[in-house]
Scaffold this active site. Structure first.
Site, PDB file in Angstrom:
ATOM      1  N   THR A  74       0.842  -1.203   0.000  1.00 54.53           N
ATOM      2  CA  THR A  74       0.000   0.000   0.000  1.00 54.53           C
ATOM      3  C   THR A  74       0.874   1.248   0.000  1.00 54.53           C
ATOM      4  O   THR A  74       0.668   2.180  -0.788  1.00 54.53           O
ATOM      5  CB  THR A  74      -0.944  -0.002   1.224  1.00 54.53           C
ATOM      6  OG1 THR A  74      -1.757  -1.178   1.166  1.00 54.53           O
ATOM      7  CG2 THR A  74      -1.820   1.229   1.249  1.00 54.53           C
ATOM      8  N   ASN A 153      -5.456 -10.189  -7.219  1.00 53.54           N
ATOM      9  CA  ASN A 153      -5.565 -10.866  -5.928  1.00 53.54           C
ATOM     10  C   ASN A 153      -6.839 -11.686  -5.774  1.00 53.54           C
ATOM     11  O   ASN A 153      -6.875 -12.653  -5.031  1.00 53.54           O
ATOM     12  CB  ASN A 153      -5.456  -9.840  -4.790  1.00 53.54           C
ATOM     13  CG  ASN A 153      -6.277  -8.591  -5.026  1.00 53.54           C
ATOM     14  OD1 ASN A 153      -6.094  -7.892  -6.032  1.00 53.54           O
ATOM     15  ND2 ASN A 153      -7.204  -8.321  -4.141  1.00 53.54           N
ATOM     16  N   SER A 201       4.804  -6.739  -1.256  1.00 51.84           N
ATOM     17  CA  SER A 201       4.575  -6.796   0.191  1.00 51.84           C
ATOM     18  C   SER A 201       5.047  -8.139   0.753  1.00 51.84           C
ATOM     19  O   SER A 201       4.755  -9.188   0.171  1.00 51.84           O
ATOM     20  CB  SER A 201       3.074  -6.621   0.459  1.00 51.84           C
ATOM     21  OG  SER A 201       2.844  -6.331   1.815  1.00 51.84           O
ATOM     22  N   HIS A 203       4.245  -9.988   3.395  1.00 53.77           N
ATOM     23  CA  HIS A 203       3.346 -10.997   3.977  1.00 53.77           C
ATOM     24  C   HIS A 203       2.528 -11.768   2.952  1.00 53.77           C
ATOM     25  O   HIS A 203       1.711 -12.618   3.312  1.00 53.77           O
ATOM     26  CB  HIS A 203       2.418 -10.356   5.023  1.00 53.77           C
ATOM     27  CG  HIS A 203       1.338  -9.484   4.463  1.00 53.77           C
ATOM     28  ND1 HIS A 203       0.037  -9.914   4.336  1.00 53.77           N
ATOM     29  CD2 HIS A 203       1.356  -8.219   3.998  1.00 53.77           C
ATOM     30  CE1 HIS A 203      -0.689  -8.939   3.828  1.00 53.77           C
ATOM     31  NE2 HIS A 203       0.088  -7.897   3.613  1.00 53.77           N
ATOM     32  N   CYS A 325      -9.570  -7.054   1.403  1.00 54.47           N
ATOM     33  CA  CYS A 325      -8.834  -5.788   1.413  1.00 54.47           C
ATOM     34  C   CYS A 325      -9.769  -4.605   1.535  1.00 54.47           C
ATOM     35  O   CYS A 325      -9.357  -3.486   1.755  1.00 54.47           O
ATOM     36  CB  CYS A 325      -8.001  -5.674   0.150  1.00 54.47           C
ATOM     37  SG  CYS A 325      -7.006  -7.134  -0.080  1.00 54.47           S
TER      38      CYS A 325
HETATM   39  C1  LIG Z   1      -2.286  -7.372  -0.427  1.00 58.34           C
HETATM   40  C2  LIG Z   1      -2.210  -6.548  -1.646  1.00 58.34           C
HETATM   41  C3  LIG Z   1      -1.864  -5.183  -1.591  1.00 58.34           C
HETATM   42  C4  LIG Z   1      -1.653  -4.451  -0.293  1.00 58.34           C
HETATM   43  O1  LIG Z   1      -0.616  -4.981   0.488  1.00 58.34           O
HETATM   44  P1  LIG Z   1      -0.404  -4.434   1.968  1.00 58.34           P
HETATM   45  O2  LIG Z   1       0.600  -5.324   2.545  1.00 58.34           O
HETATM   46  O3  LIG Z   1      -1.738  -4.533   2.650  1.00 58.34           O
HETATM   47  O4  LIG Z   1       0.021  -3.021   1.902  1.00 58.34           O
HETATM   48  C5  LIG Z   1      -1.784  -4.495  -2.777  1.00 58.34           C
HETATM   49  N1  LIG Z   1      -2.011  -5.090  -3.960  1.00 58.34           N
HETATM   50  C6  LIG Z   1      -2.325  -6.386  -4.061  1.00 58.34           C
HETATM   51  C7  LIG Z   1      -2.548  -6.996  -5.404  1.00 58.34           C
HETATM   52  C8  LIG Z   1      -2.439  -7.161  -2.905  1.00 58.34           C
HETATM   53  O5  LIG Z   1      -2.775  -8.447  -3.016  1.00 58.34           O
END
Ligand SMILES: *Cc1c(COP(=O)(O)O)cnc(C)c1O
Length: 378
Positions: A74, A153, A201, A203, A325
């Site tokens: 983000t 996602n 990101s 995680h 999200c």
């Molecule tokens: C999870 C995700 C984000 C955001 O990631 P954060 O770790 O919450 O900031 C952005 N783009 C996609 C495609 C995601 O799957």
């Protein structure tokens, strides 16, 4: 409590135990500030950050100098889009993106629109795909940047980012890709792709939460959106999250080691899950392209069922309706709606995302559970 089987790896992944182990010393003995140049505590931390930067760069085939650590995708997306705009105002104020992007991109674009930017938001076809031609037709003399995600996602759909980047560069336009779902799942080469900025990101690939990166090509002008100690080559100020950075580096190393094997193992399980459901439930259909898709994701529409009720009834599984999200809202998925699904069909759809710790036994049990619950609800 009996935990349900986890089929929500696209929302977040567990930290790999090897990653956790690598991080622990940096909460303890090696607690130093990576910017402290005067003693061994700082040196130890700086050394660990350098190593992690190289590990992440290796996974992405990027130069370590191009990696700027952030708090997650983000922040990377905000920095990439707003930072490019601020540094290149004279070049234009028009941005092109697509309707199936993550809210981190769409909301950032909305924010910029309120500040005077012009945003073109392209609609994908019913498979969730856009074409480089479609993007090219939207380019104007004032276009500054195109932002198209590598992998979605909710559906796992892969956009043709190579072709889109080539079109962007042909017209002298910058290209950003949100690669958060692609990193660690499919091979990426920053060095040989026409990408100027890439967001990710930790995680989403077995690293910790709260750490990510923006990969920025050397020639790209970018203004920091957070001022302070000019860390990260002036791109992102703030004391580095050393344990988190060590973790994202180690997570990248593990993905690099096993990417090919892991992708084929996980896609076989995903295909088994999908085939099992489709064979036994004639009303079930897959949303989005099955040809251009991540190995771990399937988004299935159970036409005629209330998705909320289905989600509650599937109590042996941790799955999502794709809006983790935007968790505050119960609106139907903006991704599925952009692909032309009605509100009803979007509401009836669930995302199953598999990962490193998914087993065949879990997949078999999931198929049985889903089939029996859906048959009961019909
Ligand atoms: C999870 C995700 C984000 C955001 O990631 P954060 O770790 O919450 O900031 C952005 N783009 C996609 C495609 C995601 O799957």
């Amino acid at each position: 409590m009996n935990y349900p089987a986890y089929f929500d790896y696209n929302a977040t992944t567990p930290v790999d135990p090897v990653v956790l182990e690598s991080m622990l010393p940096y909460f303890g003995l090696h607690f130093g500030n990576a910017a402290s140049r005067t003693h061994v505590f700082g040196a130890k931390a700086e050394e660990a950050v350098d190593k992690a930067r190289k590990q992440l760069a290796r996974l992405l085939d990027a130069d370590p100098k191009e990696v700027a650590f952030t708090s997650g995708a983000t922040e990377s997306i905000n920095l990439g889009l707003k930072g490019v705009w601020e540094a290149n105002r004279q070049r234009g104020n028009h941005f092109i993106t697509i309707a199936t992007e993550h809210k981190a991109v769409l909301d950032t674009c909305e924010h910029m629109a309120r500040q005077g930017a012009e945003i073109t938001c392209l609609r994908p076809d019913s498979d969730g795909l856009i074409t480089a031609d479609q993007v090219e037709r939207a380019i104007k003399p004032t276009t500054l940047l195109i932002s198209v995600m590598a992998a979605n996602n909710e559906t796992g759909v892969l956009q043709p980012i190579q072709a889109i980047g080539e079109v962007a560069h042909k017209h002298g336009v910058l290209f950003h890709t949100d690669a958060t779902q692609a990193v660690g799942k499919i091979p990426l080469s920053f060095a040989s792709s026409p990408i100027d900025l890439l967001s990710l990101s930790g995680h989403k690939f077995y690293g910790p939460k709260g750490v990510g990166a923006l990969v920025v090509r050397k020639s790209t002008m970018l203004t920091a959106q957070q001022d302070g100690g000019r860390h990260e080559r002036g791109r992102r100020s703030g004391t580095l999250n050393v344990p988190g950075i060590v973790g994202i580096g180690e997570a990248a190393r593990l993905c690099q080691l096993q990417l090919t094997n892991e992708a084929s193992r996980i896609s076989a399980l995903r295909d088994q899950l999908e085939a099992g459901i489709l064979a036994q439930l004639p009303n079930a259909t897959v949303n989005g392209s099955r040809q251009f898709r991540l190995p771990n994701t399937t988004n299935i529409c159970f036409a005629g069922l209330d998705g909320e009720l289905l989600l509650l009834s599937l109590n042996e599984l941790a799955v999502s309706n794709g809006s983790a999200c935007t968790s505050a809202s119960t609106d139907p998925s903006h991704v599925l709606k952009a692909m032309g699904l009605s509100d009803d069909l979007a509401y009836s759809s669930l995302r199953f995302s598999l990962g490193r710790f998914t087993t065949e036994a879990e997949v078999e049990a999931a198929i049985r559970h889903i089939v029996s619950v859906v048959n009961r609800l019909h």
